[in-house]
Design an enzyme around this catalytic site. Structure first.
Site, mmCIF file in Angstrom:
data_model
loop_
_atom_site.group_PDB
_atom_site.id
_atom_site.type_symbol
_atom_site.label_atom_id
_atom_site.label_comp_id
_atom_site.label_asym_id
_atom_site.label_seq_id
_atom_site.Cartn_x
_atom_site.Cartn_y
_atom_site.Cartn_z
ATOM 1 N N ASN A 34 0.832 -1.214 0.000
ATOM 2 C CA ASN A 34 0.000 0.000 0.000
ATOM 3 C C ASN A 34 0.864 1.262 0.000
ATOM 4 O O ASN A 34 0.359 2.357 0.279
ATOM 5 C CB ASN A 34 -0.911 0.004 1.219
ATOM 6 N N HIS A 121 -14.209 -2.407 6.070
ATOM 7 C CA HIS A 121 -13.048 -3.053 6.691
ATOM 8 C C HIS A 121 -13.415 -3.956 7.874
ATOM 9 O O HIS A 121 -14.342 -3.658 8.633
ATOM 10 C CB HIS A 121 -12.067 -1.984 7.193
ATOM 11 N N GLU A 167 -16.194 2.997 3.309
ATOM 12 C CA GLU A 167 -14.848 3.369 2.887
ATOM 13 C C GLU A 167 -14.993 4.315 1.696
ATOM 14 O O GLU A 167 -15.940 4.186 0.917
ATOM 15 C CB GLU A 167 -14.045 2.134 2.480
ATOM 16 N N SER A 171 -10.819 -1.310 -0.379
ATOM 17 C CA SER A 171 -9.466 -1.850 -0.373
ATOM 18 C C SER A 171 -9.273 -3.078 -1.241
ATOM 19 O O SER A 171 -8.150 -3.386 -1.638
ATOM 20 C CB SER A 171 -9.057 -2.186 1.064
ATOM 21 N N ASP A 196 -13.992 5.994 6.043
ATOM 22 C CA ASP A 196 -12.643 5.448 6.160
ATOM 23 C C ASP A 196 -11.894 5.756 4.869
ATOM 24 O O ASP A 196 -12.178 5.176 3.818
ATOM 25 C CB ASP A 196 -12.738 3.938 6.397
ATOM 26 N N HIS A 199 -7.370 4.105 1.919
ATOM 27 C CA HIS A 199 -6.686 3.899 0.641
ATOM 28 C C HIS A 199 -6.792 5.099 -0.295
ATOM 29 O O HIS A 199 -6.322 5.040 -1.438
ATOM 30 C CB HIS A 199 -7.217 2.639 -0.027
ATOM 31 N N LYS A 229 -0.135 3.794 4.765
ATOM 32 C CA LYS A 229 -0.293 3.401 3.363
ATOM 33 C C LYS A 229 0.400 4.447 2.492
ATOM 34 O O LYS A 229 1.615 4.479 2.440
ATOM 35 C CB LYS A 229 -1.768 3.216 3.055
#
Length: 379
Positions: A34, A121, A167, A171, A196, A199, A229
């Site tokens: 990541n 997640h 998110e 991910s 979230d 990423h 990340k």
């Protein structure tokens, strides 16, 4: 009596299903990390670490933040992050998992509802298990389904607060949440929206501030920005209203009872946030690599790309996924297979992560080999 029989049997059953896991060293061209902007070993961050050590910043905090572990570097980072993400406050945690545990176990109250995207997640799920609120999933990225579930919950006589969780960039699928629609949904129902950004932080959004950047500063928005990340360090920043941050400080067990993150890491994250702002060319190079990858995937493998730096390549069968991943690794491409329970059953995949450690030439070579392996490896 063998005390280990039960655990040994469970491990053997995982192996039979193609789901046994083991630790592998990094090797070959990076298509699995990541470290999207290649900051983990960036000279600028190494220099920031050296400078922090030279001015006396400690390696460890020596205690929790509420004891003697609170450091000026923690506070400086939180002040700068709040300004960058346009929120009243931010709070630094040791990692994204710990931060999600704190958010979901602490903020929603008994009688409330956490309405979460079905692909959120695992750390959010674990936080919800520790919390007192009711929980309910909605279909991935389906805002209409989320609203229907809210209506059903209210019809049952429930009057609590609703916390919508997603998110911003998923991910394992690399697709984006419909944040604008989710913000409107939250507003219609006087709900909070927990986003979230793990990423997306550093890579997407205005100035790399994440996909929720357009909605910064809203009272009902809480964002999580992980630092391990694209930012190349470790830790996580929860950003939101002063009231909610103070509530976490007073009630979140994974904050109160954890040794504070390293002050040295806090100093490095400060430098990473500044670097992301001052070097937009890193994001542009990654965006160019994403476009190139999408074209190469379709040209060589007949698959549509995700359009982001996370490119899932679905195989389906667990064992076949791992055989192909191993073959790619043996041929110099560090790509890992992802299986249930990380992804839904029947959707085992190669997770191709694009980072600035790889070139366009690497991408072309990788897809050439992948196309060959897909044809040669038997299911």
């Amino acid at each position: 009596m063998n005390l280990l029989n039960k655990h040994q049997g469970a491990l053997e059953r995982l192996a039979e299903r193609g789901r046994s896991r083991s630790l592998l060293k990094a090797h070959g061209c990076d298509f699995s990390s990541n470290d999207y902007l290649a900051l983990t070993k960036a000279p600028e961050l190494l220099l920031a670490a050296e400078q922090a050590l030279s001015r006396g910043v400690g390696l460890g905090a020596g205690g929790s933040r509420l004891l003697r572990g609170n450091d000026v570097e923690h506070e400086a980072l939180e002040h700068e992050a709040a300004a960058l993400f346009n929120t009243e406050r931010s709070l630094f945690f040791g990692g994204g998992y710990t931060a999600n545990m704190a958010l979901f176990s602490t903020l929603p109250q008994q009688g409330d509802l956490v309405l979460y995207d079905s692909l959120i997640h695992a750390s959010a799920h674990d936080g919800m298990k520790l919390g007192a609120a009711q929980t309910m999933a909605f279909q991935h990225n389906q805002v209409e389904d989320a609203e229907a579930r809210i209506a059903t919950w209210r019809q049952q006589g429930e009057t609590g607060r609703i916390w919508i969780a997603c998110e911003s960039l998923y991910s394992m699928d690399g697709d984006r949440a419909p944040l604008g629609d989710l913000v409107e949904l939250a507003d219609r129902h006087d709900a909070f929206l927990l986003v979230d950004e793990a990423h997306a932080t550093g890579v997407l959004g205005n100035g790399g501030r994440g996909l929720a950047a357009a909605f910064e500063g809203r009272e009902n928005l809480i964002s999580l920005h992980t630092c391990g990340k694209a930012l190349g360090a470790s830790g996580a920043l929860v950003c939101g209203s002063a009231v909610l941050i103070d509530y976490l400080i007073n009630r979140a067990r994974s904050f109160i009872y954890a040794t504070a993150p390293s002050p040295l890491v806090a100093a490095i994250v400060r430098a990473a946030l500044e670097l992301v702002q001052s070097q937009p060319e890193r994001r542009q190079r990654l965006a160019d690599l994403v476009k190139y990858t999408n074209k190469e995937m379709e040209r060589r493998c007949g698959r549509k790309g995700s359009g982001t730096h996370i490119q899932p390549f679905l195989i389906g069968d667990d064992k076949r996924t791992m055989r192909i991943a191993k073959s790619l690794q043996e041929r110099g491409f560090d790509i890992r297979g992802i299986r249930p329970p990380t992804v839904p059953r029947g959707t085992s995949r190669l997770r191709i992560a694009l980072t600035l450690h790889a070139s366009k030439e690497d991408v072309s070579s990788m897809f050439e080999v992948l196309a060959e392996e897909i044809g040669l490896v038997q299911s």
